[in-house]
Scaffold this active site. Sequence first.
Site, short mmCIF file in Angstrom:
data_model
loop_
_atom_site.label_atom_id
_atom_site.label_comp_id
_atom_site.label_asym_id
_atom_site.label_seq_id
_atom_site.Cartn_x
_atom_site.Cartn_y
_atom_site.Cartn_z
N GLY A 16 -102.69 -49.07 -81.18
CA GLY A 16 -101.42 -49.86 -81.88
C GLY A 16 -102.03 -51.13 -82.41
N CYS A 39 -105.91 -44.91 -82.72
CA CYS A 39 -106.68 -44.61 -81.63
C CYS A 39 -105.97 -43.73 -80.74
CB CYS A 39 -106.98 -45.78 -80.90
SG CYS A 39 -107.88 -47.27 -81.72
N TYR A 53 -97.60 -36.44 -89.21
CA TYR A 53 -98.98 -36.10 -89.54
C TYR A 53 -99.95 -36.19 -88.08
CZ TYR A 53 -103.79 -36.92 -91.07
OH TYR A 53 -105.16 -36.83 -90.91
P1 AMP Z 1 -104.24 -39.33 -100.31
O1 AMP Z 1 -105.44 -38.48 -100.78
O2 AMP Z 1 -104.91 -40.48 -100.11
O3 AMP Z 1 -102.92 -39.03 -100.88
O4 AMP Z 1 -104.08 -38.84 -98.46
C1 AMP Z 1 -103.28 -37.84 -98.28
C2 AMP Z 1 -103.75 -36.98 -97.57
O5 AMP Z 1 -104.22 -37.50 -96.45
C3 AMP Z 1 -102.69 -35.60 -96.91
O6 AMP Z 1 -103.45 -34.47 -97.12
C4 AMP Z 1 -102.45 -36.10 -95.22
O7 AMP Z 1 -102.59 -34.71 -94.67
C5 AMP Z 1 -103.54 -36.79 -95.00
N1 AMP Z 1 -103.20 -37.91 -94.36
C6 AMP Z 1 -102.01 -38.64 -94.15
N2 AMP Z 1 -102.20 -39.70 -93.07
C7 AMP Z 1 -103.30 -39.54 -92.69
C8 AMP Z 1 -104.17 -40.38 -91.72
N3 AMP Z 1 -103.32 -41.39 -91.01
N4 AMP Z 1 -105.44 -40.09 -91.29
C9 AMP Z 1 -106.06 -39.25 -92.05
N5 AMP Z 1 -105.38 -38.51 -93.41
C10 AMP Z 1 -104.26 -38.55 -93.28
#
Ligand code: AMP
Length: 488
Positions: free
Chosen positions: A122, A20, A261
């Site tokens: 959190g 959040c 990120y």
């Molecule tokens: P995945 O497809 O599950 O491997 O997710 C990896 C992608 O999710 C990467 O392109 C990251 O930029 C993005 N990512 C990483 N952490 C988050 C997050 N908390 N929320 C949304 N996207 C994320």
Amino acid sequence: MAGFVRPAHPEGDSRPRDGCGVFAVFGHVDASAHTALGLHALQHRGQESAGIVSYDNGHFNTHRSLGLVGDIFSSPNVMDRLTGNAAVGHVRYSTTGGTVLRNVQPLFAEFSFGGLAIAHNGNFTNGYSLRRELVKRGSIFQSTTDTEVLIHLMATSSYHAVEDRMIDALRQIEGAYSIVAMTNDTVFGVRDPLGVRPLVIGVLDDSAVLASETCALDIIGAEFVRDVRPGELVVIDAEGLHSVSPFPAARHRFCVFEYIYFARPDSVVEGAGVYEIRKRIGAELAREAPVAADVVVPVPDSGTPAAMGYASEAQIAFDLGITRNHYIGRTFIEPTDQIRHLGVRLKHNANRASIAGRRIVLVDDSIVRGTTSTKIVEMMREAGAAEVHMRIASPPIADSCYYGVDTPEKEKLLASRLNVEEIATAIGVDSLAYLSIDGLYRATAGANRNDEAPQFCDACLSGDYPIRLIDQEDGDIPTQLSLLMEQV
Ligand code: AMP
């Protein structure tokens, strides 16, 4: 803010979600309008729902809804009702099994001392255990959020003053949190003793502002004053701002994934510009994992600064070989399985002219389940890439976060099941390398990870959890509360 239920990620939606964003203003005639703008700047921290509670001369005004900030608060009818000189706001990404209005924050409750609105980023790691005790003693919960535990602990506290009740309640809570709260005459802001989640203080004219990130101060022209310190409770009222540190001193463990990120690149977090840090991360990655290639291509948007850092350090051309469609909302992706499956394609498309016939280095910030990488690599091949080398600007994510970042269960994290070589095969690249944990620390803390006293919370990358996971040890949380959710 998190719920007690471990996330039930929809099939195809592989992305972890950040808990959040929070925002508060005290002492400004346009408190709600500024809060709406602040929340808009924090939209990346949660896209499922948003809410504002304002206080005006004896009345609390509330508007909370599912959806995006721009849609929820664009109506003059809504904003006209949110009058007053103080307001708190929240953007939320549900970390519970379902999204229901009663879980949308800020939560509001009437106490013996009057009303209190509260917004939380959190996760309380003993939230469920506390809830169970409170329910046994007669508390009746209105939501399935862990945040509500704080309300009940404050209500049943033997202390009188609101500040003392809050301290009394927080001393019973374990977890990672940044919280803003508001009564009829005071705004509060507090960070957990380790300072895992961010919270900053700003000033706008003569009024005080609290926000998850500095980008939310920038949007309203507020001046950044400082971070709320780990374990610090700031109290803002007509007398000004005072601060107390009600917890035993603890070593600071800010969430390193905010740098990787979450945080917006234009934010300054814990004294460091996120954009600069990400470029430094990319440069470290280039030094650690060089490869002969013609072009560095970022996976937009989150991979872009690291890709720039990589390209400049490696002296390889940088090119935008993937275009991202910014108009893909979650609601568009989610409704049907068929459309969900298209998720990544809807969001990204290859820019053929930059890819065809070239050896490319794809840079992304992280791999979670591997869905994004697999589809993007396939897209690069289809666009005619001669070679596809993937470089990830973080160490492998092999452990879930219980501190407010909604990652999938450990088994669903690709790196918890496969080693780097196996992941390379699974996502179909010619080579794959991750940044080392020391490389990450060099780019962020300026020195290798101090294994005796790590400078950050990096539990998702190291499995080293700095705050006890009491509810997880307790077990059996999901079934009980997901049943409750279904009745909504
Ligand atoms: P995945 O497809 O599950 O491997 O997710 C990896 C992608 O999710 C990467 O392109 C990251 O930029 C993005 N990512 C990483 N952490 C988050 C997050 N908390 N929320 C949304 N996207 C994320």
